[in-house]
Scaffold this motif. Sequence first.
Motif, PDB file in Angstrom:
ATOM      1  N   ASN A 218       0.817  -1.201   0.000  1.00  0.00           N
ATOM      2  CA  ASN A 218       0.000   0.000   0.000  1.00  0.00           C
ATOM      3  C   ASN A 218       0.860   1.264   0.000  1.00  0.00           C
ATOM      4  O   ASN A 218       1.698   1.434   0.875  1.00  0.00           O
ATOM      5  CB  ASN A 218      -0.905   0.032   1.226  1.00  0.00           C
ATOM      6  CG  ASN A 218      -2.034  -0.955   1.131  1.00  0.00           C
ATOM      7  OD1 ASN A 218      -2.531  -1.226   0.050  1.00  0.00           O
ATOM      8  ND2 ASN A 218      -2.432  -1.499   2.256  1.00  0.00           N
TER       9      ASN A 218
ATOM     10  N   SER B  76     -18.003   5.540   2.802  1.00  0.00           N
ATOM     11  CA  SER B  76     -17.554   4.723   1.665  1.00  0.00           C
ATOM     12  C   SER B  76     -16.055   4.868   1.449  1.00  0.00           C
ATOM     13  O   SER B  76     -15.368   3.891   1.147  1.00  0.00           O
ATOM     14  CB  SER B  76     -18.285   5.127   0.387  1.00  0.00           C
ATOM     15  OG  SER B  76     -19.639   4.798   0.468  1.00  0.00           O
TER      16      SER B  76
ATOM     17  N   HIS C   5     -13.870   5.633   3.758  1.00  0.00           N
ATOM     18  CA  HIS C   5     -13.251   4.918   4.880  1.00  0.00           C
ATOM     19  C   HIS C   5     -13.256   3.417   4.618  1.00  0.00           C
ATOM     20  O   HIS C   5     -12.240   2.728   4.801  1.00  0.00           O
ATOM     21  CB  HIS C   5     -14.002   5.247   6.176  1.00  0.00           C
ATOM     22  CG  HIS C   5     -13.360   4.707   7.401  1.00  0.00           C
ATOM     23  ND1 HIS C   5     -13.736   3.512   7.964  1.00  0.00           N
ATOM     24  CD2 HIS C   5     -12.353   5.195   8.174  1.00  0.00           C
ATOM     25  CE1 HIS C   5     -12.997   3.280   9.037  1.00  0.00           C
ATOM     26  NE2 HIS C   5     -12.155   4.281   9.184  1.00  0.00           N
ATOM     27  N   ARG C   6     -14.377   2.901   4.163  1.00  0.00           N
ATOM     28  CA  ARG C   6     -14.509   1.473   3.860  1.00  0.00           C
ATOM     29  C   ARG C   6     -13.550   1.062   2.736  1.00  0.00           C
ATOM     30  O   ARG C   6     -12.934   0.006   2.783  1.00  0.00           O
ATOM     31  CB  ARG C   6     -15.955   1.162   3.493  1.00  0.00           C
ATOM     32  CG  ARG C   6     -16.368  -0.268   3.671  1.00  0.00           C
ATOM     33  CD  ARG C   6     -17.861  -0.527   3.555  1.00  0.00           C
ATOM     34  NE  ARG C   6     -18.637   0.418   2.760  1.00  0.00           N
ATOM     35  CZ  ARG C   6     -19.440   1.370   3.262  1.00  0.00           C
ATOM     36  NH1 ARG C   6     -19.582   1.507   4.556  1.00  0.00           N
ATOM     37  NH2 ARG C   6     -20.111   2.184   2.473  1.00  0.00           N
ATOM     38  N   LEU C   7     -13.421   1.932   1.728  1.00  0.00           N
ATOM     39  CA  LEU C   7     -12.498   1.658   0.626  1.00  0.00           C
ATOM     40  C   LEU C   7     -11.066   1.525   1.143  1.00  0.00           C
ATOM     41  O   LEU C   7     -10.345   0.599   0.766  1.00  0.00           O
ATOM     42  CB  LEU C   7     -12.583   2.766  -0.429  1.00  0.00           C
ATOM     43  CG  LEU C   7     -11.554   2.718  -1.554  1.00  0.00           C
ATOM     44  CD1 LEU C   7     -11.741   1.461  -2.403  1.00  0.00           C
ATOM     45  CD2 LEU C   7     -11.652   3.963  -2.414  1.00  0.00           C
TER      46      LEU C   7
ATOM     47  N   LEU D 198     -10.121   0.715   4.148  1.00  0.00           N
ATOM     48  CA  LEU D 198     -10.021  -0.545   4.890  1.00  0.00           C
ATOM     49  C   LEU D 198      -9.904  -1.729   3.936  1.00  0.00           C
ATOM     50  O   LEU D 198      -9.082  -2.623   4.141  1.00  0.00           O
ATOM     51  CB  LEU D 198     -11.242  -0.733   5.799  1.00  0.00           C
ATOM     52  CG  LEU D 198     -11.334   0.168   7.028  1.00  0.00           C
ATOM     53  CD1 LEU D 198     -12.695  -0.001   7.703  1.00  0.00           C
ATOM     54  CD2 LEU D 198     -10.197  -0.106   8.002  1.00  0.00           C
ATOM     55  N   ASP D 199     -10.738  -1.722   2.893  1.00  0.00           N
ATOM     56  CA  ASP D 199     -10.706  -2.812   1.912  1.00  0.00           C
ATOM     57  C   ASP D 199      -9.364  -2.887   1.180  1.00  0.00           C
ATOM     58  O   ASP D 199      -8.962  -3.957   0.726  1.00  0.00           O
ATOM     59  CB  ASP D 199     -11.834  -2.660   0.890  1.00  0.00           C
ATOM     60  CG  ASP D 199     -13.214  -2.911   1.486  1.00  0.00           C
ATOM     61  OD1 ASP D 199     -13.301  -3.442   2.614  1.00  0.00           O
ATOM     62  OD2 ASP D 199     -14.210  -2.542   0.820  1.00  0.00           O
ATOM     63  N   MET D 200      -8.693  -1.749   1.059  1.00  0.00           N
ATOM     64  CA  MET D 200      -7.390  -1.723   0.395  1.00  0.00           C
ATOM     65  C   MET D 200      -6.279  -2.215   1.321  1.00  0.00           C
ATOM     66  O   MET D 200      -5.129  -2.333   0.907  1.00  0.00           O
ATOM     67  CB  MET D 200      -7.079  -0.311  -0.099  1.00  0.00           C
ATOM     68  CG  MET D 200      -8.014   0.142  -1.206  1.00  0.00           C
ATOM     69  SD  MET D 200      -7.744   1.865  -1.673  1.00  0.00           S
ATOM     70  CE  MET D 200      -6.313   1.676  -2.723  1.00  0.00           C
ATOM     71  N   GLY D 201      -6.621  -2.454   2.590  1.00  0.00           N
ATOM     72  CA  GLY D 201      -5.648  -2.996   3.524  1.00  0.00           C
ATOM     73  C   GLY D 201      -5.075  -2.002   4.519  1.00  0.00           C
ATOM     74  O   GLY D 201      -4.199  -2.351   5.298  1.00  0.00           O
TER      75      GLY D 201
ATOM     76  N   SER E 273      -5.071   0.136   7.904  1.00  0.00           N
ATOM     77  CA  SER E 273      -5.645  -0.088   9.230  1.00  0.00           C
ATOM     78  C   SER E 273      -6.439   1.149   9.668  1.00  0.00           C
ATOM     79  O   SER E 273      -6.267   2.244   9.115  1.00  0.00           O
ATOM     80  CB  SER E 273      -4.534  -0.361  10.247  1.00  0.00           C
ATOM     81  OG  SER E 273      -3.793   0.829  10.495  1.00  0.00           O
ATOM     82  N   LYS E 274      -7.293   0.956  10.667  1.00  0.00           N
ATOM     83  CA  LYS E 274      -8.047   2.082  11.223  1.00  0.00           C
ATOM     84  C   LYS E 274      -7.094   3.156  11.735  1.00  0.00           C
ATOM     85  O   LYS E 274      -7.345   4.347  11.560  1.00  0.00           O
ATOM     86  CB  LYS E 274      -8.982   1.622  12.332  1.00  0.00           C
ATOM     87  CG  LYS E 274     -10.172   0.855  11.835  1.00  0.00           C
ATOM     88  CD  LYS E 274     -11.097   0.457  12.972  1.00  0.00           C
ATOM     89  CE  LYS E 274     -12.272  -0.331  12.426  1.00  0.00           C
ATOM     90  NZ  LYS E 274     -13.212  -0.702  13.471  1.00  0.00           N
TER      91      LYS E 274
END
Length: 132
Positions: A20, A62, A64-66, A68-71, A73-74
Amino acid sequence: MRVLLIAALTSLMASTAMANPPLREVKQINDGLLYVGLADEIRKTCDGISGRIFKGIGRLRSIHRLALDMGYSKDEIETFVDDRAEKNRLKARGKTYLKANGASQSDPQSMCALGRKEIAKQSEIGTLLYEN
Protein backbone atom coordinates in the motif's frame (compact mmCIF):
# COMPACT_ATOMS: atom_id res chain seq x y z
CA MET A 1 10.33 -25.22 11.83
CA ARG A 2 9.31 -22.39 14.14
CA VAL A 3 12.05 -20.15 12.74
CA LEU A 4 10.80 -20.76 9.20
CA LEU A 5 7.23 -19.92 10.24
CA ILE A 6 8.32 -16.68 11.90
CA ALA A 7 10.43 -15.76 8.88
CA ALA A 8 7.51 -16.45 6.53
CA LEU A 9 5.09 -14.40 8.63
CA THR A 10 7.56 -11.53 8.90
CA SER A 11 8.07 -11.60 5.14
CA LEU A 12 4.32 -11.67 4.52
CA MET A 13 3.74 -8.75 6.90
CA ALA A 14 6.51 -6.71 5.28
CA SER A 15 5.18 -7.34 1.78
CA THR A 16 1.63 -6.41 2.88
CA ALA A 17 2.87 -3.16 4.40
CA MET A 18 4.86 -2.39 1.26
CA ALA A 19 1.88 -3.14 -1.00
CA ASN A 20 0.00 0.00 0.00
CA PRO A 21 1.29 3.43 -0.92
CA PRO A 22 0.79 6.23 1.62
CA LEU A 23 -2.88 7.26 1.74
CA ARG A 24 -1.98 10.71 0.41
CA GLU A 25 -1.05 9.00 -2.88
CA VAL A 26 -4.32 7.08 -3.33
CA LYS A 27 -6.29 9.05 -5.90
CA GLN A 28 -9.71 7.57 -5.06
CA ILE A 29 -9.31 8.49 -1.39
CA ASN A 30 -7.92 11.98 -1.96
CA ASP A 31 -10.35 12.91 -4.72
CA GLY A 32 -13.28 11.64 -2.66
CA LEU A 33 -12.25 13.74 0.33
CA LEU A 34 -11.68 16.74 -1.94
CA TYR A 35 -15.15 16.48 -3.48
CA VAL A 36 -16.89 16.18 -0.11
CA GLY A 37 -14.93 19.17 1.19
CA LEU A 38 -15.72 21.28 -1.86
CA ALA A 39 -19.42 20.46 -1.63
CA ASP A 40 -19.34 21.47 2.03
CA GLU A 41 -17.65 24.79 1.22
CA ILE A 42 -20.15 25.54 -1.53
CA ARG A 43 -23.15 24.85 0.72
CA LYS A 44 -21.69 26.98 3.53
CA THR A 45 -20.85 29.91 1.23
CA CYS A 46 -23.91 29.97 -1.05
CA ASP A 47 -27.30 30.66 0.57
CA GLY A 48 -29.14 29.29 -2.45
CA ILE A 49 -27.54 25.84 -2.27
CA SER A 50 -27.79 23.24 0.46
CA GLY A 51 -25.93 20.04 1.08
CA ARG A 52 -27.18 16.49 1.02
CA ILE A 53 -25.71 15.92 4.47
CA PHE A 54 -26.61 12.24 4.85
CA LYS A 55 -25.30 11.52 1.36
CA GLY A 56 -22.06 13.31 2.29
CA ILE A 57 -21.72 11.24 5.45
CA GLY A 58 -22.37 8.12 3.40
CA ARG A 59 -19.68 9.17 0.93
CA LEU A 60 -17.18 9.65 3.77
CA ARG A 61 -18.05 6.21 5.13
CA SER A 62 -17.55 4.72 1.67
CA ILE A 63 -14.12 6.33 1.45
CA HIS A 64 -13.25 4.92 4.88
CA ARG A 65 -14.51 1.47 3.86
CA LEU A 66 -12.50 1.66 0.63
CA ALA A 67 -9.32 2.39 2.58
CA LEU A 68 -10.02 -0.55 4.89
CA ASP A 69 -10.71 -2.81 1.91
CA MET A 70 -7.39 -1.72 0.39
CA GLY A 71 -5.65 -3.00 3.52
CA TYR A 72 -5.11 0.21 5.50
CA SER A 73 -5.64 -0.09 9.23
CA LYS A 74 -8.05 2.08 11.22
CA ASP A 75 -5.02 3.70 12.88
CA GLU A 76 -3.44 4.53 9.51
CA ILE A 77 -6.70 6.07 8.31
CA GLU A 78 -7.24 8.10 11.49
CA THR A 79 -3.64 9.32 11.44
CA PHE A 80 -4.03 10.43 7.82
CA VAL A 81 -7.39 12.16 8.37
CA ASP A 82 -6.21 13.95 11.54
CA ASP A 83 -2.84 15.09 10.13
CA ARG A 84 -2.67 18.90 9.92
CA ALA A 85 -0.28 18.87 6.94
CA GLU A 86 -2.63 16.57 5.01
CA LYS A 87 -5.60 18.82 5.82
CA ASN A 88 -3.65 21.83 4.58
CA ARG A 89 -2.63 19.98 1.41
CA LEU A 90 -6.25 19.07 0.71
CA LYS A 91 -7.37 22.68 1.35
CA ALA A 92 -4.75 23.90 -1.12
CA ARG A 93 -6.07 21.45 -3.73
CA GLY A 94 -9.56 22.76 -3.05
CA LYS A 95 -8.50 26.37 -3.56
CA THR A 96 -6.78 25.39 -6.81
CA TYR A 97 -9.99 23.68 -7.97
CA LEU A 98 -12.06 26.74 -7.06
CA LYS A 99 -9.69 29.09 -8.86
CA ALA A 100 -9.59 26.89 -11.97
CA ASN A 101 -13.39 27.00 -12.02
CA GLY A 102 -13.70 30.76 -11.51
CA ALA A 103 -14.82 30.58 -7.88
CA SER A 104 -13.55 31.99 -4.62
CA GLN A 105 -14.66 31.46 -1.03
CA SER A 106 -14.71 35.24 -0.61
CA ASP A 107 -17.20 35.61 -3.49
CA PRO A 108 -20.49 33.85 -2.68
CA GLN A 109 -21.89 34.47 -6.17
CA SER A 110 -19.00 32.63 -7.77
CA MET A 111 -19.47 29.74 -5.33
CA CYS A 112 -23.18 29.62 -6.19
CA ALA A 113 -22.37 29.56 -9.90
CA LEU A 114 -19.91 26.71 -9.37
CA GLY A 115 -22.42 24.84 -7.24
CA ARG A 116 -25.12 25.16 -9.90
CA LYS A 117 -22.66 24.00 -12.56
CA GLU A 118 -21.67 20.96 -10.48
CA ILE A 119 -25.35 20.12 -9.80
CA ALA A 120 -26.18 20.37 -13.51
CA LYS A 121 -23.24 18.08 -14.41
CA GLN A 122 -24.25 15.65 -11.67
CA SER A 123 -20.58 15.54 -10.77
CA GLU A 124 -19.19 13.97 -7.60
CA ILE A 125 -19.55 17.40 -6.00
CA GLY A 126 -22.95 18.14 -7.55
CA THR A 127 -24.53 14.93 -6.27
CA LEU A 128 -23.88 16.18 -2.73
CA LEU A 129 -25.74 19.47 -3.34
CA TYR A 130 -29.16 20.78 -4.27
CA GLU A 131 -30.62 24.20 -5.01
CA ASN A 132 -33.04 25.60 -2.44
